[in-house]
Design an enzyme around this catalytic site. Sequence first.
Site, PDB file in Angstrom:
ATOM      1  N   ASP A  11       0.855  -1.186   0.000  1.00 40.81           N
ATOM      2  CA  ASP A  11       0.000   0.000   0.000  1.00 40.81           C
ATOM      3  C   ASP A  11       0.891   1.236   0.000  1.00 40.81           C
ATOM      4  O   ASP A  11       2.051   1.177   0.421  1.00 40.81           O
ATOM      5  CB  ASP A  11      -0.923   0.026   1.215  1.00 40.81           C
ATOM      6  CG  ASP A  11      -1.904   1.198   1.167  1.00 40.81           C
ATOM      7  OD1 ASP A  11      -2.669   1.268   0.193  1.00 40.81           O
ATOM      8  OD2 ASP A  11      -1.900   2.028   2.090  1.00 40.81           O
ATOM      9  N   SER A  12       0.338   2.344  -0.456  1.00 44.29           N
ATOM     10  CA  SER A  12       1.093   3.591  -0.446  1.00 44.29           C
ATOM     11  C   SER A  12       1.391   4.051   0.973  1.00 44.29           C
ATOM     12  O   SER A  12       2.316   4.831   1.199  1.00 44.29           O
ATOM     13  CB  SER A  12       0.315   4.683  -1.181  1.00 44.29           C
ATOM     14  OG  SER A  12      -0.933   4.907  -0.553  1.00 44.29           O
ATOM     15  N   CYS A  74      -4.212  -1.305  -2.407  1.00 40.35           N
ATOM     16  CA  CYS A  74      -4.284   0.142  -2.601  1.00 40.35           C
ATOM     17  C   CYS A  74      -5.131   0.362  -3.847  1.00 40.35           C
ATOM     18  O   CYS A  74      -4.772  -0.111  -4.930  1.00 40.35           O
ATOM     19  CB  CYS A  74      -2.879   0.715  -2.789  1.00 40.35           C
ATOM     20  SG  CYS A  74      -2.812   2.473  -3.211  1.00 40.35           S
ATOM     21  N   GLU A 159      -3.707   9.375   7.696  1.00 40.04           N
ATOM     22  CA  GLU A 159      -2.270   9.138   7.820  1.00 40.04           C
ATOM     23  C   GLU A 159      -1.639  10.006   8.911  1.00 40.04           C
ATOM     24  O   GLU A 159      -0.646   9.622   9.522  1.00 40.04           O
ATOM     25  CB  GLU A 159      -1.567   9.398   6.485  1.00 40.04           C
ATOM     26  CG  GLU A 159      -1.837   8.354   5.404  1.00 40.04           C
ATOM     27  CD  GLU A 159      -0.891   7.172   5.461  1.00 40.04           C
ATOM     28  OE1 GLU A 159       0.166   7.272   6.110  1.00 40.04           O
ATOM     29  OE2 GLU A 159      -1.226   6.120   4.872  1.00 40.04           O
ATOM     30  N   CYS A 193     -11.200   2.750  -0.757  1.00 38.13           N
ATOM     31  CA  CYS A 193      -9.839   3.063  -0.321  1.00 38.13           C
ATOM     32  C   CYS A 193      -9.622   2.295   0.970  1.00 38.13           C
ATOM     33  O   CYS A 193     -10.475   2.324   1.868  1.00 38.13           O
ATOM     34  CB  CYS A 193      -9.668   4.563  -0.093  1.00 38.13           C
ATOM     35  SG  CYS A 193      -8.056   5.008   0.601  1.00 38.13           S
ATOM     36  N   HIS A 195      -7.792   2.857   3.387  1.00 36.26           N
ATOM     37  CA  HIS A 195      -7.655   3.699   4.578  1.00 36.26           C
ATOM     38  C   HIS A 195      -9.001   3.957   5.259  1.00 36.26           C
ATOM     39  O   HIS A 195      -9.071   4.147   6.475  1.00 36.26           O
ATOM     40  CB  HIS A 195      -7.059   5.067   4.220  1.00 36.26           C
ATOM     41  CG  HIS A 195      -5.598   5.065   3.936  1.00 36.26           C
ATOM     42  ND1 HIS A 195      -5.065   4.509   2.799  1.00 36.26           N
ATOM     43  CD2 HIS A 195      -4.549   5.567   4.629  1.00 36.26           C
ATOM     44  CE1 HIS A 195      -3.757   4.661   2.796  1.00 36.26           C
ATOM     45  NE2 HIS A 195      -3.412   5.305   3.900  1.00 36.26           N
TER      46      HIS A 195
END
Length: 279
Positions: A11-12, A74, A159, A193, A195
């Site tokens: 994942d990023s 991702c 993040e 997503c 996240h």
Amino acid sequence: MQVTRPIGVFDSGIGGLTVLRSIIEKLPQYDYLYLGDNSRAPYGNRSFNTIHQYTWECVQWLFKQGCPLVILACNTASAKALRTIQQKDMLANYVDKKVLGVIRPTAEVIGDYSKSKQIGVLGTTGTIQSESYLLEIKKFFPDVEVHQQACPLWVPIIESGEYNKAGADYYVKLYIDEVLAKSAEIDTILLACTHYPLLQSKIEGHLPPLIKVVSQGQIVADSLADYLKRHTDIEENVTQTCTRRFFTTSDDTTDFDEHASVFFSSPVKSEYTSLTSDN
């Protein structure tokens, strides 16, 4: 040191840990290696070429660590890099390895969640602009209407560890109101997503009670289990010693571990990689 051939999960940043957690719950016997490209995150607002370059660099690093199979956990990377990686980059040197994404397995089942056939898709700017979900869902559910909404501020909020704070509610409600304004008949919201599950309780709090919110972890885990059953050549090449390793391109592994442990729902102890210096 024992040689392992783990399933790589990329994942990023740290969002992919929500997918890895579900995969391990479903398939605990395998070895796993997670890579978060935190030093260059977020990917969502970057160009196609940059996302492809970064993703391919990370995939090759995972291959060098012995991974016969890599999951792009991702959506942005899956939308903007997966096809080129599968159809071009891997043909020269990696014909014996596989890279899978999270968009197709989600598109294969998401229509089953909706009775009204009206689905809202929330994602990064890159994922939404790619129109990957519009195209893929239409293949499997031609009668489903998809209403997309980019949420460019959600990943930075998550993040940075601000997702539990009151300030996040404003931006959650902002994008929820925008997607709901596109159709009064939406009965299913897809979190496109990895996240976004950390915002799920806030998202649900700003939705009418009958609208379902669907995250991808369990969907991807079920799809991977089916894939390994159908591709025994790959499955037999993955080692099964229950080893889990975590890497980040951020040199602040302490910060990564703190946030990653929340996503993973258990303590994470990561290692730093520069991508280029490791063999």
